[in-house]
Design a protein around this motif. Structure first.
Motif, PDB file in Angstrom:
ATOM      1  N   HIS A  55       0.800  -1.220   0.000  1.00  0.00           N
ATOM      2  CA  HIS A  55       0.000   0.000   0.000  1.00  0.00           C
ATOM      3  C   HIS A  55       0.838   1.278   0.000  1.00  0.00           C
ATOM      4  O   HIS A  55       0.387   2.319  -0.517  1.00  0.00           O
ATOM      5  N   ALA A  56       2.063   1.214   0.552  1.00  0.00           N
ATOM      6  CA  ALA A  56       2.848   2.445   0.760  1.00  0.00           C
ATOM      7  C   ALA A  56       2.887   3.383  -0.466  1.00  0.00           C
ATOM      8  O   ALA A  56       2.582   4.565  -0.336  1.00  0.00           O
ATOM      9  N   PRO A  57       3.212   2.873  -1.669  1.00  0.00           N
ATOM     10  CA  PRO A  57       3.274   3.818  -2.802  1.00  0.00           C
ATOM     11  C   PRO A  57       1.897   4.279  -3.283  1.00  0.00           C
ATOM     12  O   PRO A  57       1.795   5.108  -4.177  1.00  0.00           O
ATOM     13  N   ARG A  58       0.839   3.719  -2.671  1.00  0.00           N
ATOM     14  CA  ARG A  58      -0.522   4.091  -3.066  1.00  0.00           C
ATOM     15  C   ARG A  58      -1.184   4.996  -2.034  1.00  0.00           C
ATOM     16  O   ARG A  58      -2.373   5.312  -2.166  1.00  0.00           O
ATOM     17  N   ALA A  59      -0.436   5.406  -1.031  1.00  0.00           N
ATOM     18  CA  ALA A  59      -1.007   6.253   0.032  1.00  0.00           C
ATOM     19  C   ALA A  59      -1.510   7.567  -0.564  1.00  0.00           C
ATOM     20  O   ALA A  59      -0.857   8.157  -1.432  1.00  0.00           O
ATOM     21  N   ARG A  60      -2.651   8.019  -0.088  1.00  0.00           N
ATOM     22  CA  ARG A  60      -3.225   9.254  -0.643  1.00  0.00           C
ATOM     23  C   ARG A  60      -3.317  10.387   0.361  1.00  0.00           C
ATOM     24  O   ARG A  60      -3.744  11.486   0.010  1.00  0.00           O
ATOM     25  N   LEU A  61      -2.882  10.107   1.589  1.00  0.00           N
ATOM     26  CA  LEU A  61      -2.882  11.178   2.580  1.00  0.00           C
ATOM     27  C   LEU A  61      -1.998  12.356   2.137  1.00  0.00           C
ATOM     28  O   LEU A  61      -2.411  13.512   2.279  1.00  0.00           O
ATOM     29  N   PRO A  62      -0.819  12.090   1.554  1.00  0.00           N
ATOM     30  CA  PRO A  62      -0.003  13.221   1.089  1.00  0.00           C
ATOM     31  C   PRO A  62      -0.735  14.064   0.036  1.00  0.00           C
ATOM     32  O   PRO A  62      -0.591  15.286   0.005  1.00  0.00           O
ATOM     33  N   HIS A  63      -1.548  13.405  -0.797  1.00  0.00           N
ATOM     34  CA  HIS A  63      -2.321  14.165  -1.801  1.00  0.00           C
ATOM     35  C   HIS A  63      -3.340  15.061  -1.108  1.00  0.00           C
ATOM     36  O   HIS A  63      -3.538  16.209  -1.489  1.00  0.00           O
TER      37      HIS A  63
END
Ligand code: HEM
Length: 197
Positions: free
Chosen positions: A75-83
């Motif tokens: 999941h790490a490269p799919r995290a969307r919190l930074p977006h």
């Protein structure tokens, strides 16, 4: 826009991705309708509010996936919190305001067991497909900040590739399908409730 499920019927109707798609069709329609993100005109304040609520969901859910599931590395490269943080800042929210946003504590339970977490991952990855339509409509709305609102379309041109990657990952899992479908439906239901509150 309702998903045309019959026209894209899979060759292998029993694969997990197809099972989840079929089992969540009604939940997807219900969330889509209740969000009605594509109703014109697209209102800036409303989108800021929706992004703030998604932030409260992702902040808890991503932490739970990282700490409580075995899918953290996937999941790490799919995290969307930074977006979400980036978009909210670009829309004028300060770091302190973003930190103070309410959290969706119930999202933690979605990572509670492996099968349910897979269903939940399916929902959030799938949302990048419809998200492309939302991103396109936002670009036309005229008030989006420079660089756009990235949450809805986090992968841009790589959306198809990322979705195929997710489907490959799903195909390599062998969870209890009913638990996975229940986890996916719970994710849709919690989002619908949380985003409307
Ligand atoms: C206005 C809001 C939305 C619209 C217009 C929309 C529309 C769509 C469209 C057009 C597709 C792809 C077409 C297809 O494969 O049949 C799709 C797929 C999907 N969407 Fe949405 N969607 C919206 C919101 C959401 C949200 C908020 C979520 C979940 C957080 C979500 C979850 C999914 C999932 C899981 C899929 C993948 C289905 C599959 O297995 O192929 N959608 N959506």
């Amino acid at each position: 826009m309702p998903r045309t499920r019959r026209s894209s019927a899979p060759a292998h109707p029993t694969d997990l991705a197809s099972h989840l798609r079929r089992e969540t069709a009604a939940a997807h329609s219900s969330l889509e309708e209740s969000l009605s993100l594509l109703s014109q005109p697209l209102d800036r304040q409303r989108f800021v509010r929706v992004l703030e609520r998604f932030h409260g969901f992702h902040a808890v859910w991503e932490c739970a996936i990282r700490q409580r599931s075995k899918f953290a590395a996937f999941h790490a490269p799919r995290a969307r919190l930074p977006h979400l943080r980036r978009d909210l800042a670009a829309l004028g929210r300060t770091t302190a305001e973003i930190r103070a946003l309410p959290l969706c504590a119930e999202a933690e339970r979605l990572a509670g067991d492996e099968a349910a977490a897979l269903g939940s991952l399916y929902v959030m990855e799938g949302s990048t497909l419809g998200g492309k339509l939302i991103a396109r409509a936002l670009a036309d709305a005229g008030w989006a900040p420079a660089g756009g609102i990235t949450y809805f379309d986090p992968y841009g041109r790589r959306t198809g590739e990322m979705w195929r990657g997710f489907q490959g990952f799903l195909a390599a899992q062998d969870p209890d399908r009913d638990r996975a479908a229940a986890g996916a439906r719970e994710t849709f239901a919690l989002l619908e409730e949380w985003l409307a509150a």
